[in-house]
Design an enzyme around this catalytic site. Structure first.
Site, PDB file in Angstrom:
ATOM      1  N   GLY A  26       0.813  -1.219   0.000  1.00 13.04           N
ATOM      2  CA  GLY A  26       0.000   0.000   0.000  1.00 13.04           C
ATOM      3  C   GLY A  26       0.844   1.266   0.000  1.00 13.04           C
ATOM      4  O   GLY A  26       0.585   2.208  -0.754  1.00 13.04           O
ATOM      5  N   HIS A  83      10.001  28.661  13.203  1.00  9.29           N
ATOM      6  CA  HIS A  83       9.318  29.463  14.228  1.00  9.29           C
ATOM      7  C   HIS A  83       8.513  28.577  15.163  1.00  9.29           C
ATOM      8  O   HIS A  83       7.625  29.041  15.865  1.00  9.29           O
ATOM      9  CB  HIS A  83       8.429  30.504  13.543  1.00  9.29           C
ATOM     10  CG  HIS A  83       9.209  31.392  12.630  1.00  9.29           C
ATOM     11  ND1 HIS A  83       9.840  32.544  13.061  1.00  9.29           N
ATOM     12  CD2 HIS A  83       9.535  31.271  11.312  1.00  9.29           C
ATOM     13  CE1 HIS A  83      10.494  33.108  12.046  1.00  9.29           C
ATOM     14  NE2 HIS A  83      10.324  32.347  10.980  1.00  9.29           N
TER      15      HIS A  83
HETATM   16  O1  F6P Z   1      -3.476  -0.668   8.475  1.00  9.61           O
HETATM   17  C1  F6P Z   1      -2.386  -0.351   7.701  1.00  9.61           C
HETATM   18  C2  F6P Z   1      -2.694  -0.512   6.241  1.00  9.61           C
HETATM   19  O2  F6P Z   1      -2.795  -1.848   5.917  1.00  9.61           O
HETATM   20  C3  F6P Z   1      -1.631   0.162   5.391  1.00  9.61           C
HETATM   21  O3  F6P Z   1      -0.504  -0.607   5.206  1.00  9.61           O
HETATM   22  C4  F6P Z   1      -2.399   0.454   4.155  1.00  9.61           C
HETATM   23  O4  F6P Z   1      -1.756   1.396   3.334  1.00  9.61           O
HETATM   24  C5  F6P Z   1      -3.691   0.942   4.735  1.00  9.61           C
HETATM   25  O5  F6P Z   1      -3.905   0.127   5.869  1.00  9.61           O
HETATM   26  C6  F6P Z   1      -4.888   0.886   3.824  1.00  9.61           C
HETATM   27  O6  F6P Z   1      -5.122  -0.406   3.372  1.00  9.61           O
HETATM   28  P1  F6P Z   1      -6.111  -0.691   2.163  1.00  9.61           P
HETATM   29  O7  F6P Z   1      -5.541  -0.057   0.937  1.00  9.61           O
HETATM   30  O8  F6P Z   1      -6.193  -2.181   2.061  1.00  9.61           O
HETATM   31  O9  F6P Z   1      -7.444  -0.086   2.511  1.00  9.61           O
END
Ligand code: F6P
Length: 509
Positions: free
Chosen positions: A246, A363
């Site tokens: 992902g 800042h």
């Molecule tokens: O919970 C973490 C995770 O699995 C990430 O690694 C991933 O990018 C995200 O959730 C979203 O997952 P998905 O694309 O399956 O909804």
């Protein structure tokens, strides 16, 4: 390579350099400022303000050999099953470059090319409709990468669509995002590799109902049956694959929102920028390899100097979301303490990554960078040519960038200790010639490859994220209790907190 080998070979250099000052290392080595630097395509990196000398760098480069870093990159590009806990390859590189010769890589590449073509056709059809707004519904890797790129590049485009991002399960995010949008002229793309993520399914349900049907509902997923069951027409579902993590997926159809915001040509330019770094990382020897040098300096700071955090400081407002994006890339990839065989990693791994855009951060938290008790190594990122005509502002921005790296490294003595700057704070300076789709793709790919190189040096898997599962499971178990459905809750603290919430709750909340 064992953890003892890594820490053992760095320890003598760390001891030797314990009292060393960056300013003295620079003064003693006239070639250092230009020679501990590297240009690759649109990126320039200067490592001369790291607290390392050439002997220590030699030790780091020997570690790269011992860990067989070049071979590890070849394995990545050839689609070997390097994500061992999930028994699959990590082939995000096949989404943008054609550098692997294996059947696995070729198949992945063909799938990516086909999916990009479908995405282009879908976007064209949307562009020909009277849709004006697109809402990207996703979280983590299905949000942060597209959001970063859209935010960084959107001002340079006239923009056929206004692109919005809905991510948090907090309903105020949906309320805020949908305010002012017209359901008849809005399309939504539900982006979820698993199509099982609570936040995305809840927000997707809000969008599906709000749109009043599936006509302008699109999806990107590796789980097409689930997307269809949710109510997305098969013709409007773009594929994703289990061989893309992902947080490495913005190059895939997950980049739908990017292409919608900047157009397919610039989306392809983004991929080409990443591909340029792919070619470099695969071919360049460790001593001239930007991603490997970046990773080796991270390992030096973590394991030789024992520094527990890392700051990322983009001096460009368009890159303000980079620290948030890198938090997932770095901390989800490297937040591991065991090896793929289940043994303890035996050394410190992930630093806590944080940061913010300059000059605003000056800042805010820079006081701690200059005079706090912890040394925080930093990546400063600058852009040589702006995309606006405010030359005085840009000169001020660049002078602040250069001033901060100098002040952090050199410090400043003062009679009053409250006004003294200890200095000796390491940093790397990354410069982009200009912020373009190409250079942004290169910058992101650099960080991806640095993360992978760090994982190889530390002997951990950069491509799984088991640590996020427990909280999700417990949240699922607690949901009925939060809804007041009278289920047993075993943890006494959680029970007390649920009682407190129940006592304070207004009806309907
Ligand atoms: O919970 C973490 C995770 O699995 C990430 O690694 C991933 O990018 C995200 O959730 C979203 O997952 P998905 O694309 O399956 O909804």
């Amino acid at each position: 390579m064992s953890a003892q080998r890594l820490t053992g070979s760095l320890a003598p250099h760390a001891r030797r350099l314990a009292g060393a000052r960056i300013a003295e290392l620079v003064a003693a080595d006239p070639g250092r400022a230009s020679e501990l630097a590297l240009r690759v395509g649109p990126l320039y990196a200067n490592f001369s303000r790291q607290r390392v000398d050439r002997d220590a760098l030699g030790a780091l480069l020997r570690l790269a050999d011992d860990a067989a870093l070049p071979q590890a990159f070849r394995a990545l590009f050839e689609g070997e099953r390097i994500n061992r806990s999930e028994d699959r390859p990590a082939l995000h590189v096949a989404l943008r470059s054609d550098l692997g010769g294996s059947d696995t890589t070729r198949q992945a590449r063909a799938q990516a090319v086909d999916a990009h073509a479908r995405m282009a056709a879908m976007l064209q059809a949307l562009a020909d409709s009277d849709v004006t707004d697109l809402v990207n519904v996703g979280i983590g890797g299905s949000d942060l990468g597209p959001r970063l790129v859209v935010d960084a590049l959107k001002d340079a485009h006239s923009g056929r669509f206004r692109v919005h991002f809905l991510t948090n399960v907090d309903g105020s995010d949906a309320q805020h995002t949908l305010r002012g949008l017209d359901p008849a002229r809005t399309a939504a793309i539900l982006v979820s590799k698993s199509f099982g993520t609570q936040e995305t399914l809840l927000n997707g349900t809000i969008l599906r109902d709000w749109l009043g049907g599936g006509e302008r509902l699109y999806a990107v997923s590796a789980n097409v049956p689930k997307a269809e069951a949710f109510g997305v027409d098969a013709a409007r579902i773009l594929p994703m694959w289990d061989w893309v993590g992902g947080r490495y997926s913005l190059w895939s159809t997950v980049g739908f929102a990017i292409a919608a915001a900047v157009g397919m040509d610039d989306f392809r330019a983004l991929l080409a920028g990443a591909a340029e770094i792919d070619g470099h990382v695969l071919e360049a020897p460790p001593a001239r390899n930007l991603a490997m040098l970046h990773a080796l300096s991270a390992v030096w700071n973590r394991n030789a100097l024992g520094l527990p955090t890392q700051a990322v400081l983009p001096y460009d407002e368009r890159l303000a979301l980079l620290p948030a994006y890198l938090q997932q890339l770095v901390m989800e990839s490297l937040g591991k303490s065991v090896t793929p065989t289940g043994d303890a990693a035996g050394l410190d791994t992930v630093p806590a990554l944080w940061g913010g855009a300059g000059t605003n951060s000056q800042h805010s938290f820079f006081q701690a960078l200059h005079q706090g008790t912890q040394t925080v190594p930093a990546d400063f990122i600058g852009v040589v040519n702006p995309d606006h005509g405010y030359a005085d502002n840009h000169a001020a921005l660049l002078s602040n960038l250069l001033a901060q790296t100098e002040a952090l490294a050199n410090g400043h003595a003062a009679e009053d200790p409250q006004k003294a700057y200890p200095g000796n704070r390491p940093s790397t300076l990354l410069l982009l010639d200009a912020l373009t789709p190409h250079s942004l793709g290169a910058l992101i790919a650099l960080y991806e490859h640095s993360v992978y190189a760090q994982s190889v040096l530390w002997g951990i898997n950069a491509f799984d994220q088991w640590g996020v599962e427990l909280g999700k499971r417990i949240a699922g178990e607690l949901l009925p209790a939060v809804k007041g459905e009278g289920v047993e809750v075993s943890d006494p603290v959680t029970r007390a907190l649920l009682d407190e919430i129940a006592a304070r709750r207004r009806s309907g909340a």
